[in-house]
Enzyme design. Structure first.
Site, short mmCIF file in Angstrom:
data_model
loop_
_atom_site.label_atom_id
_atom_site.label_comp_id
_atom_site.label_asym_id
_atom_site.label_seq_id
_atom_site.Cartn_x
_atom_site.Cartn_y
_atom_site.Cartn_z
N GLU A 187 0.82 -1.21 0.00
CA GLU A 187 0.00 0.00 0.00
C GLU A 187 0.86 1.26 0.00
OE1 GLU A 187 -3.07 0.07 -0.51
OE2 GLU A 187 -3.88 -1.87 0.07
N ASP A 219 -4.41 -9.68 -8.65
CA ASP A 219 -4.80 -8.75 -9.71
C ASP A 219 -3.67 -7.93 -10.32
OD1 ASP A 219 -4.54 -7.45 -7.28
OD2 ASP A 219 -6.48 -6.44 -7.35
N GLU A 244 -18.63 -6.02 -2.61
CA GLU A 244 -17.23 -6.43 -2.47
C GLU A 244 -17.01 -7.84 -3.01
OE1 GLU A 244 -13.52 -4.86 -0.65
OE2 GLU A 244 -15.05 -4.41 -2.12
N GLU A 272 -12.38 0.42 -9.70
CA GLU A 272 -11.99 -0.48 -10.79
C GLU A 272 -13.02 -0.55 -11.91
OE1 GLU A 272 -9.39 -1.27 -7.48
OE2 GLU A 272 -11.58 -1.22 -7.59
N THR A 285 -1.32 1.07 -10.82
CA THR A 285 -2.54 0.45 -10.31
C THR A 285 -3.33 1.40 -9.42
OG1 THR A 285 -3.40 -1.61 -9.35
CG2 THR A 285 -1.56 -0.55 -8.20
#
Length: 940
Positions: free
Chosen positions: A123, A270, A364, A382, A468
């Protein structure tokens, strides 16, 4: 093997089509995006800064340590004004250069990076390091423009390098994979770090570093950052499963062993795939493109089930790992656009859009029949990301309408006085006191770009690539010299293979000038989530034309029926995994009346499927009771919804087995003299199960066993299969009929081949030997154990909505994964997977199964469970009689010992060859069971 999935998709063209959006309307929506951004950003600055994030319900900042811990979610917070840094390049994109300049000055003045706090490496890299680099890129661009940021002297870049150096200690592992957490002040070593003891990390956590770290190296000229990120990527590539070319979700950072072996394109994996392709674009390294293409081919082979993306097991890629999808996979259509694979991108995006419209936001996680699995929605971007990329690729105004839907739902359901609040439950509309930094970093970028024209942008967006976290890195970095100072994990045997290259340049420019192209792909999917255009049946003049084909009469190998489907615009599609889809395109029907007949036919198929979702019957048992097994091997069998109900028989049905001729059982039996008085073995396929039962019953059989023709199928890895009738009365069938998957059936066939005379017991559950032989001398069996050869495993059914689960036998038995379709049979012949089986219920059934008996007392042997869940498989070893007795069939050496002692007619060599055949079957069977148990353990 999963039951056949018939995606009954009605033509969306029956509904009205959207029109193109006017320039004025696009401008209005673009301005609305800016207003919404201002609302979120200003409330953060007013009520939260310098805290990391805004708490929009209580109008205050979230400071780590002052608020109740949220677990791993808080690892993104490092007391470094996260939201402000994450938002820097968004300010520039939205033409807020004055605010950007003020924000940069605030960051330089207020933000400290030497905090004694443990943060997530992943993160912190994508949000903070990426935010600093994106801010630096924008500052340099503005400075070069000559009007803004003239005072800037790479201060953000210096902060980025400082942060990069603070992250580097996490890479101090033998594998090169980073620890998942690091202390910004103390690193990972020593008691003061409060970290460094972790052993596992997610694939995305270790594989989503190369863009930021390579950019940092190329901006600063220090190669150490890029080298560490490359080494981590190399290690993940080396540890891929070589047969499936897939990676697992969680890996041990020291040994490189996969901890979780499920594989998909959502949470945990991902951005690893995303960064392989984008690293090629940014850095120009062909190795990344080769690796991405190899992975992508496997994703499309195993994970992609258009329009679904379903996790699988890396060692058994045809084995589904779950029956739900998480919202993070919504980025994947956008990545497919960069890849240039537009068709599946359109299909998956349309499915996601329909789920969004059904629940207002993407839950989710949601099931394959589009119900809520996890109800939260933390304002993830996304879906907006993929919407933008698809609009850029197709020019279809449909995606502008999708963007409008996102805006409207955010304003209607998430907007609060102090910002935008995450949804705690999309079903109830309840909020969570949370506004993550990625909402400002990503959501408003993609929405603004969606509605913006080129002249609305302060720079050419095509000169940059999105990380991302949607941070902007200039493509000019690909020409910056770089070198490696850290040894690579690449092996010398890894060579460039031109067959794995598709020499295209990924881009976001217009690929299809015809907007009709994506519309044609969306139409079959649109109503799969929700019926939106029901129609009454058209009036048909008496005597006008032939009567329409009814679903209950449909025979999939009947050429006349297939022609009728064609005339109605219905096509039969064989998927690569053996499933079959029925798709209707009304525009392909020969007439309007035929199109309406097709709609009715599809609706009838759904109704038939719904009717077949009756109460789940428990599994049945086929126990081999003849010498040398004496009841020690039990094969789990699927029941029939017709014929004799074995659960109502106290003793079951006992008899010798024989193979019927023809093996399909679809015509009159030609060897009745061998079938009479015996249990007939039949192969699945070519006709209805009830028809097979009638033929062997006429020949004098006392029972039947249908063996799956799909090679590799097993009850260990597939839902319980139930044989349904033919839609008509089956009261005339008076014998029991059971179903065996291929692996269990092959064991029975090999046993019959080896021992000639094989006696079995068909019953509702396995019996102990004392009951079977009723006092007979079974001394030869003492010391053995009753072994349940297979355990039925229940998956959540894929049904509901316009996707229904029908089971008919496959017309092509040679296909690798045969769909459960008797393609010349009625759809009424259905396998009804058990509905509503969740992990808790599976765990609750622990006490029900005991497949191993105590050696001293054969009469105390336990019968196999009915409805075994994964948890009990894990617990069961503690219940075994001895460590040597596994929950798998006995070895051939054990099971054939009495045969070797009593049957002197067979040569020792002959026995050895035959025994080896059965032994191989059982060993392969055990391997599959272990893989499946590990998969279920991972899931729990």
């Amino acid at each position: 093997m999963p039951a056949v999935l018939f995606s009954l998709m009605l033509l969306g063209a029956l509904c009205g089509l959207g029109e193109s959006m006017s320039r004025e309307e696009k401008s209005r929506l673009r301005n609305q995006v800016v207003e919404m951004f201002d609302h979120a950003y200003q409330n953060y600055m007013d009520h939260a800064y310098p805290a990391d994030e805004l708490m929009p319900l209580t109008c205050r900042g979230r400071v780590r340590g002052l608020e109740p811990s949220r677990g791993d979610v808080d690892d993104a917070l490092g007391k470094f004004s996260l939201t402000l840094i994450d938002t820097l390049d968004t300010l520039v994109l939205l033409n807020k250069t004055t605010e950007f300049e003020a924000a940069v000055r605030r960051v330089l003045k207020d933000v400290r990076l030497d905090n004694d706090i443990v943060v997530s490496v992943f993160e912190t890299n994508i949000r903070v390091l990426g935010g600093l680099l994106g801010g630096h890129s924008m500052a340099v661009m503005l400075k070069d423009g000559g009007q803004n940021m003239q005072w800037y002297q790479d201060e953000l870049l210096h902060m980025a390098k400082d942060l990069g150096l603070r992250l580097l200690p996490a890479f101090n592992t033998s594998s090169g994979l980073p620890y998942p957490r690091v202390n910004l002040r103390h690193g990972v070593r020593g008691p003061e770090t409060r970290t460094g003891t972790e052993t596992d990390t997610c694939t995305a956590c270790a594989g989503t570093l190369i863009l930021e770290f390579a950019a940092l190296s190329r901006f600063t000229g220090d190669p150490v950052f890029e080298a560490h990120a490359r080494r981590a990527m190399d290690f993940l590539w080396e540890k891929r499963q070589r047969n499936s070319n897939l990676v697992g979700t969680t890996i041990n950072i020291h040994s490189g062993e996969w901890v979780r072996r499920d594989s998909g394109v959502g949470a945990g994996i991902d951005s690893y795939y995303e960064y392989l392709l984008k690293a090629y674009v940014l850095l120009g390294d062909d190795q990344f493109l080769q690796r991405f293409n190899i992975h992508y081919a496997s994703i499309m082979k195993y994970i992609s089930q258009p329009p679904l993306l379903l996790d699988v097991h890396i060692h058994k890629p045809l084995l589904p790992a779950r029956t739900w999808m998480d919202s993070l996979l919504a980025f994947f259509p956008g990545l497919q656009v960069l890849k240039g694979d537009i068709r599946p991108a359109i299909e998956t995006h349309e499915m996601l859009y329909q789920v969004t419209k059904k629940h207002n936001f993407l839950p989710e996680a949601f099931t394959t029949d589009f119900r809520v699995h996890w109800a939260q929605h933390p304002l993830r971007p996304e879906f907006a990301e993929s919407t933008y990329f698809l609009y850029k690729a197709t020019g279809d105004p449909y995606y502008l309408e999708a963007g409008r839907t996102i805006l409207d739902n955010l304003n209607r359901f998430a907007r609060v006085p102090c910002g935008f609040a995450a949804m705690k439950d999309v079903r109830t509309g309840s909020h969570e006191d949370r506004m993550d930094s990625f909402f400002l970093a990503e959501m408003f970028k993609y929405l603004f770009l969606l509605f913006a024209d080129d002249e609305d942008l302060p720079f050419d967006i095509e000169d940059y690539i999105f990380t991302t976290e949607a941070h902007l890195l200039p493509l000019s970095l690909s020409t910056t010299p770089h070198s490696q100072s850290i040894p690579s994990n690449r092996t010398s045997e890894e060579e460039m293979d031109d067959s794995n290259f598709e020499w295209t340049c990924p881009n976001t420019r217009l690929l299809f000038p015809d907007p009709a192209y994506p519309r044609h792909l969306r139409e079959p999917i649109r109503t799969a989530v929700d019926k939106s255009c029901p129609r009454a049946a058209p009036y048909r003049e008496p005597g006008m034309g032939r009567p329409p084909l009814r679903a209950q009469d449909f025979m999939a190998n009947n050429p006349e029926h297939l022609e009728l489907l064609r005339r109605m615009g219905v096509t039969l599609i064989h998927l690569k995994d053996g499933r079959v889809q029925l798709v209707q395109h009304a525009t392909q029907a020969v007439s309007a009346v035929a199109a309406e007949d097709g709609v009715r036919f599809m609706q009838e198929m759904m109704e038939l499927s719904s009717q077949q979702q009756k109460e789940q019957l428990p599994p049945r048992a086929i126990q081999i009771v003849s010498d040398p097994f004496f009841g020690r091997v039990v094969l789990t069998a699927g029941p029939a919804q017709f014929g004799i109900d074995l659960s109502k028989s106290a003793t079951g049905l006992r008899g010798f087995v024989t193979v019927a001729e023809p093996y399909s059982g679809c015509s009159e039996i030609t060897n009745p003299e061998y079938v009479r008085g015996r249990i007939a073995l039949l192969q699945r396929g070519q006709c209805m199960f009830a028809e097979k039962a009638r033929h062997i019953q006429k020949a004098g059989a006392i029972g039947g066993i249908v063996i799956d023709d799909n090679e590799g199928s097993s009850s260990d890895t597939a839902p319980l299969f139930q044989m349904a009738g033919d839609g008509r009365s089956t009261d005339d069938v008076t014998l029991p009929l059971l179903f065996l998957f291929h692996k269990e059936g092959n064991i029975l066939l090999e046993t019959l081949k080896e021992y000639r005379e094989v006696e079995v017991l068909l019953s509702d559950k396995a019996r102990d030997r004392a009951t079977i032989f009723k006092g007979a001398d079974v001394e030869a069996t003492e010391g053995g154990c009753l072994t349940e050869a297979t355990t039925p495993t229940n998956f959540e059914p894929i049904s509901q909505s316009l996707i229904s689960t029908l089971a008919l036998d496959e017309i092509k038995p040679s296909q690798e994964a045969v769909s459960d379709v008797d393609q010349d049979t009625s759809p009424m012949e259905e396998a009804s997977p058990e509905e509503g089986v969740g992990p808790a219920e599976k765990e609750a059934s622990l006490a029900e199964e005991a497949s191993t008996a105590e050696e001293a007392s054969p009469a105390e042997e336990a019968s196999p469970a009915e409805g075994v869940g994964p948890a009990e498989k894990e617990a069961s070893p503690t219940e075994e009689a001895s460590p040597a007795e596994e929950r798998a069939p006995p070895t051939v050496a054990d099971s054939t010992q009495p045969k070797e002692e009593t049957d002197s007619e067979k040569s020792e060599e002959g026995n050895t060859d035959s025994n080896q055949s059965v032994d191989e079957l059982l060993a392969d069977w055990r391997e599959d069971l272990e893989a499946f148990q590990q998969m279920e353990k991972d899931e729990l």
